[in-house]
Design an enzyme around this catalytic site. Structure first.
Site, mmCIF file in Angstrom:
data_model
loop_
_atom_site.group_PDB
_atom_site.id
_atom_site.type_symbol
_atom_site.label_atom_id
_atom_site.label_comp_id
_atom_site.label_asym_id
_atom_site.label_seq_id
_atom_site.Cartn_x
_atom_site.Cartn_y
_atom_site.Cartn_z
ATOM 1 N N ASP A 56 38.360 73.300 46.429
ATOM 2 C CA ASP A 56 38.006 73.281 47.850
ATOM 3 C C ASP A 56 37.344 71.970 48.261
ATOM 4 O O ASP A 56 36.622 71.911 49.261
ATOM 5 C CB ASP A 56 37.085 74.457 48.183
ATOM 6 C CG ASP A 56 35.804 74.451 47.373
ATOM 7 O OD1 ASP A 56 35.680 73.615 46.446
ATOM 8 O OD2 ASP A 56 34.911 75.284 47.666
ATOM 9 N N HIS B 135 49.166 45.542 37.804
ATOM 10 C CA HIS B 135 48.411 46.592 38.479
ATOM 11 C C HIS B 135 47.556 47.367 37.480
ATOM 12 O O HIS B 135 47.515 48.591 37.482
ATOM 13 C CB HIS B 135 49.357 47.532 39.235
ATOM 14 C CG HIS B 135 49.988 46.905 40.433
ATOM 15 N ND1 HIS B 135 51.067 47.450 41.094
ATOM 16 C CD2 HIS B 135 49.695 45.760 41.103
ATOM 17 C CE1 HIS B 135 51.414 46.671 42.109
ATOM 18 N NE2 HIS B 135 50.587 45.643 42.131
ATOM 19 N N ASP C 74 41.077 41.467 40.955
ATOM 20 C CA ASP C 74 41.815 41.587 42.215
ATOM 21 C C ASP C 74 41.162 42.746 42.968
ATOM 22 O O ASP C 74 41.319 43.911 42.589
ATOM 23 C CB ASP C 74 43.293 41.872 41.927
ATOM 24 C CG ASP C 74 44.169 41.836 43.177
ATOM 25 O OD1 ASP C 74 43.628 42.004 44.291
ATOM 26 O OD2 ASP C 74 45.389 41.684 43.052
ATOM 27 N N ASP D 137 41.466 41.059 50.538
ATOM 28 C CA ASP D 137 42.308 41.047 49.338
ATOM 29 C C ASP D 137 42.138 39.703 48.646
ATOM 30 O O ASP D 137 42.711 38.701 49.078
ATOM 31 C CB ASP D 137 43.767 41.295 49.726
ATOM 32 C CG ASP D 137 44.686 41.463 48.526
ATOM 33 O OD1 ASP D 137 44.190 41.497 47.393
ATOM 34 O OD2 ASP D 137 45.907 41.561 48.735
ATOM 35 N N HIS E 74 56.201 38.048 40.488
ATOM 36 C CA HIS E 74 56.035 38.620 41.821
ATOM 37 C C HIS E 74 56.158 37.555 42.902
ATOM 38 O O HIS E 74 56.254 36.361 42.624
ATOM 39 C CB HIS E 74 54.675 39.333 41.937
ATOM 40 C CG HIS E 74 53.487 38.451 41.630
ATOM 41 N ND1 HIS E 74 52.955 37.574 42.539
ATOM 42 C CD2 HIS E 74 52.728 38.339 40.502
ATOM 43 C CE1 HIS E 74 51.916 36.957 41.997
ATOM 44 N NE2 HIS E 74 51.760 37.392 40.760
ATOM 45 N N HIS F 289 52.091 38.407 50.974
ATOM 46 C CA HIS F 289 52.389 39.617 51.744
ATOM 47 C C HIS F 289 51.531 39.609 53.004
ATOM 48 O O HIS F 289 50.524 38.898 53.088
ATOM 49 C CB HIS F 289 52.174 40.898 50.917
ATOM 50 C CG HIS F 289 50.776 41.072 50.385
ATOM 51 N ND1 HIS F 289 49.706 41.500 51.155
ATOM 52 C CD2 HIS F 289 50.267 40.902 49.135
ATOM 53 C CE1 HIS F 289 48.618 41.578 50.418
ATOM 54 N NE2 HIS F 289 48.917 41.219 49.184
ATOM 55 N N HIS G 294 48.951 45.820 51.889
ATOM 56 C CA HIS G 294 50.311 45.302 51.992
ATOM 57 C C HIS G 294 50.791 45.738 53.372
ATOM 58 O O HIS G 294 51.396 46.792 53.533
ATOM 59 C CB HIS G 294 51.189 45.860 50.877
ATOM 60 C CG HIS G 294 50.937 45.213 49.552
ATOM 61 N ND1 HIS G 294 51.905 45.060 48.601
ATOM 62 C CD2 HIS G 294 49.817 44.656 49.021
ATOM 63 C CE1 HIS G 294 51.410 44.454 47.537
ATOM 64 N NE2 HIS G 294 50.141 44.207 47.775
ATOM 65 N N GLU H 285 49.101 34.080 46.715
ATOM 66 C CA GLU H 285 48.624 34.555 45.418
ATOM 67 C C GLU H 285 49.584 34.272 44.267
ATOM 68 O O GLU H 285 50.132 35.186 43.660
ATOM 69 C CB GLU H 285 48.339 36.061 45.481
ATOM 70 C CG GLU H 285 49.468 36.908 46.059
ATOM 71 C CD GLU H 285 49.146 38.394 45.987
ATOM 72 O OE1 GLU H 285 48.731 38.876 44.925
ATOM 73 O OE2 GLU H 285 49.312 39.068 47.023
ATOM 74 N N TYR I 267 51.452 34.725 33.828
ATOM 75 C CA TYR I 267 51.101 35.802 32.900
ATOM 76 C C TYR I 267 51.870 35.540 31.611
ATOM 77 O O TYR I 267 53.088 35.675 31.561
ATOM 78 C CB TYR I 267 51.472 37.161 33.505
ATOM 79 C CG TYR I 267 51.023 37.268 34.956
ATOM 80 C CD1 TYR I 267 49.736 37.681 35.277
ATOM 81 C CD2 TYR I 267 51.878 36.889 36.000
ATOM 82 C CE1 TYR I 267 49.312 37.736 36.603
ATOM 83 C CE2 TYR I 267 51.464 36.949 37.314
ATOM 84 C CZ TYR I 267 50.183 37.363 37.618
ATOM 85 O OH TYR I 267 49.766 37.412 38.924
ATOM 86 N N ARG J 247 45.687 34.701 38.125
ATOM 87 C CA ARG J 247 46.151 34.807 39.515
ATOM 88 C C ARG J 247 45.017 34.339 40.423
ATOM 89 O O ARG J 247 43.835 34.641 40.154
ATOM 90 C CB ARG J 247 46.568 36.237 39.853
ATOM 91 C CG ARG J 247 47.149 36.378 41.258
ATOM 92 C CD ARG J 247 47.909 37.702 41.460
ATOM 93 N NE ARG J 247 47.082 38.893 41.384
ATOM 94 C CZ ARG J 247 47.106 39.763 40.361
ATOM 95 N NH1 ARG J 247 47.899 39.544 39.322
ATOM 96 N NH2 ARG J 247 46.337 40.835 40.369
ATOM 97 N N GLU K 187 44.129 34.258 44.604
ATOM 98 C CA GLU K 187 44.604 34.803 45.881
ATOM 99 C C GLU K 187 43.574 34.607 46.979
ATOM 100 O O GLU K 187 42.387 34.910 46.797
ATOM 101 C CB GLU K 187 44.895 36.301 45.726
ATOM 102 C CG GLU K 187 45.342 36.989 46.995
ATOM 103 C CD GLU K 187 45.583 38.476 46.787
ATOM 104 O OE1 GLU K 187 46.344 39.069 47.587
ATOM 105 O OE2 GLU K 187 45.006 39.052 45.837
#
Length: 446
Positions: A47, A250, A267, A278, A357, A361, A368, A392, A396, A413, A415
């Site tokens: 609940d 991620h 990040d 971001d 990547h 964005h 995003h 960004e 890697y 990275r 960004e």
């Protein structure tokens, strides 16, 4: 000693929300209607519910933060073109979960032409939609689709009595998302504030970091700063990846111990009044880059800074990304991680082993954020004043045997959040260091 609190920006006014609705209504046919449901509470377990977060399109058009509401726009309606169905006033429920605005409060505080409590929705909504030839609604929303099907059944039942037919429905999202691409000055101020909070949190994490801390302890430093500054919390799941974990794009487990002589990639961004920050920064756990880390980091930083300066009206994100790919590929060849000609390694996509990547964005109410990147398959969208993007790039490096040992398992990275201005760009996140000397100096002066 209490932490300093940043001054809060002004909230978006009811008048601005009204102007957005009118702009949207002007794009609809005269015999159409548009419906946008709010978010609802989602059960976490038994609940208890997850913290409520409003649906972004609904919020963009109303500023209303309550669940279980419905916006209906009705072009040309004499009694008012905007109607919101909202939660009923209920003394018992309000004792448990907090005050509800009710119909009068929605009209008074949010400038809606007419608000109706949900107890009357089943009776009132069909009549509002009757006679409308086309419905606009988010086609990914089951509640909206159910409303459309009920409106169709209601219209079909009246055909024999000469009532107008409902011809069908179209997706409302392209119209709304095109509007959301260009941020107003008030939206930009909120994004600037979310970025400032996020930058303070990253700086705090750099100052706190040392070998032996856990990734989740840095996460706690970040998110404490978010909430202390009045943000609702993270705009997305916080990533704190030490060592090889930084190579997982991620990674959100944040459960490992930070080791000396490795880098940590963070990040993370704050959400303030639903607008997102971001930022990604990568820095040495012990405060000093070693030679391999320094060389690889400088490749990413040079590419990132050139990409940031390329943001301006008339540029394209596709073009900026191509520039980043060229810079990173050249850097990988210089370091011996790739061989041969830069264009050849771009053409055969060898670089994608290390850069998986896109560079950018949109940023706004969603981290995003919405909006098409291309006008069609062949035509990228030109950047325009008021758009907000991230820049960004990253590298890697796998732990494979054919890679020089000094580079294995390094993830980097960098960004920033960037507003397209009339003549160029404004970097909203410049307050958090990214140059090697600045990072090392900050971490040395803890």
């Amino acid at each position: 000693m209490l932490l300093e609190s940043l001054p809060r920006p002004a909230a978006i006014t009811p008048e601005e929300y009204r102007q957005r609705r009118e702009t949207l209504i002007a794009q609809l046919p005269a015999n159409a209607a548009l419906v946008v449901p709010s978010a609802s509470l989602v059960t976490r377990s038994h609940d208890s519910e997850y913290t409520f977060r409003q649906q972004s399109d609904f919020y963009y058009l109303t500023g209303i933060q309550e669940p279980d509401a419905l916006l209906v726009l009705l072009p040309g309606r004499e009694a008012g073109q905007s109607v919101v169905f909202c939660q009923d006033r209920d003394a018992t429920m309000e004792a448990w979960t907090g005050r509800r605005l009710g119909a009068q409060g929605i009209e008074a505080q949010h400038g809606i032409d007419q608000a109706i409590e949900n107890v009357q929705r089943e009776e009132q909504l069909p009549g509002l939609l009757a006679g409308r030839a086309m419905l606009y609604l988010p086609l990914d929303n089951p509640e909206a689709l159910s409303i459309a099907e009920e409106a169709l059944a209601f219209a079909q039942a009246g055909l024999r009595r000469g009532k107008p037919a409902l011809k069908g429905w179209l997706d409302s999202r392209p119209l709304i998302h095109e509007m959301r691409l260009i941020k107003s000055p008030a939206e930009t101020a909120l994004l600037r504030h979310a970025a400032a909070i996020s930058a303070r949190a990253h700086t705090r994490a750099m100052r706190t970091c040392r070998p032996g801390l856990s990734e989740y302890q840095l996460q706690a430093e970040l998110e404490h700063e978010f909430v202390w500054q009045g943000a609702s919390g993270p705009a997305y799941s916080t990533i704190v990846g030490g060592g090889v974990n930084a190579c997982v794009l991620h990674y959100i487990e944040n459960s490992d111990t930070l080791q000396a002589d490795t880098l940590v990639l963070i990040d993370a961004g704050a959400e303030f009044d639903l607008y997102a920050g971001d930022i990604t920064r990568t820095f040495p756990v012990n405060g000093r880059f070693n030679d391999a880390q320094r060389a690889l980091y400088q490749v990413v930083l040079d590419a990132q800074e050139r990409a940031v300066h390329a943001v301006k009206p008339g540029a394209t994100l596709a073009g900026i990304h191509q520039g980043v790919v060229s810079d990173l590929t050249a850097g990988l060849i210089d370091l011996g991680l790739l061989e041969g000609d830069v264009q050849a390694r771009i053409d055969d996509e060898s670089y994608r082993r290390f850069y998986l990547h896109s560079t950018s964005h949109w940023l706004g109410l969603d981290v995003h954020d919405v909006g098409a990147y291309r006008l069609d398959e062949e035509t990228p969208r030109l950047l325009a004043e008021g758009m907000v993007v991230t820049i960004e790039p990253g590298l890697y490096i796998p732990c494979d045997d054919d890679i020089p040992a000094a580079y294995r398992g390094i993830g980097i990275r960098i960004e920033d959040d960037v507003v397209v201005t009339r003549d160029g760009q404004e970097v909203l996140t410049s307050a958090v260091p990214k140059k090697i000397a600045d990072i090392e100096q900050l971490m040395a002066n803890k």
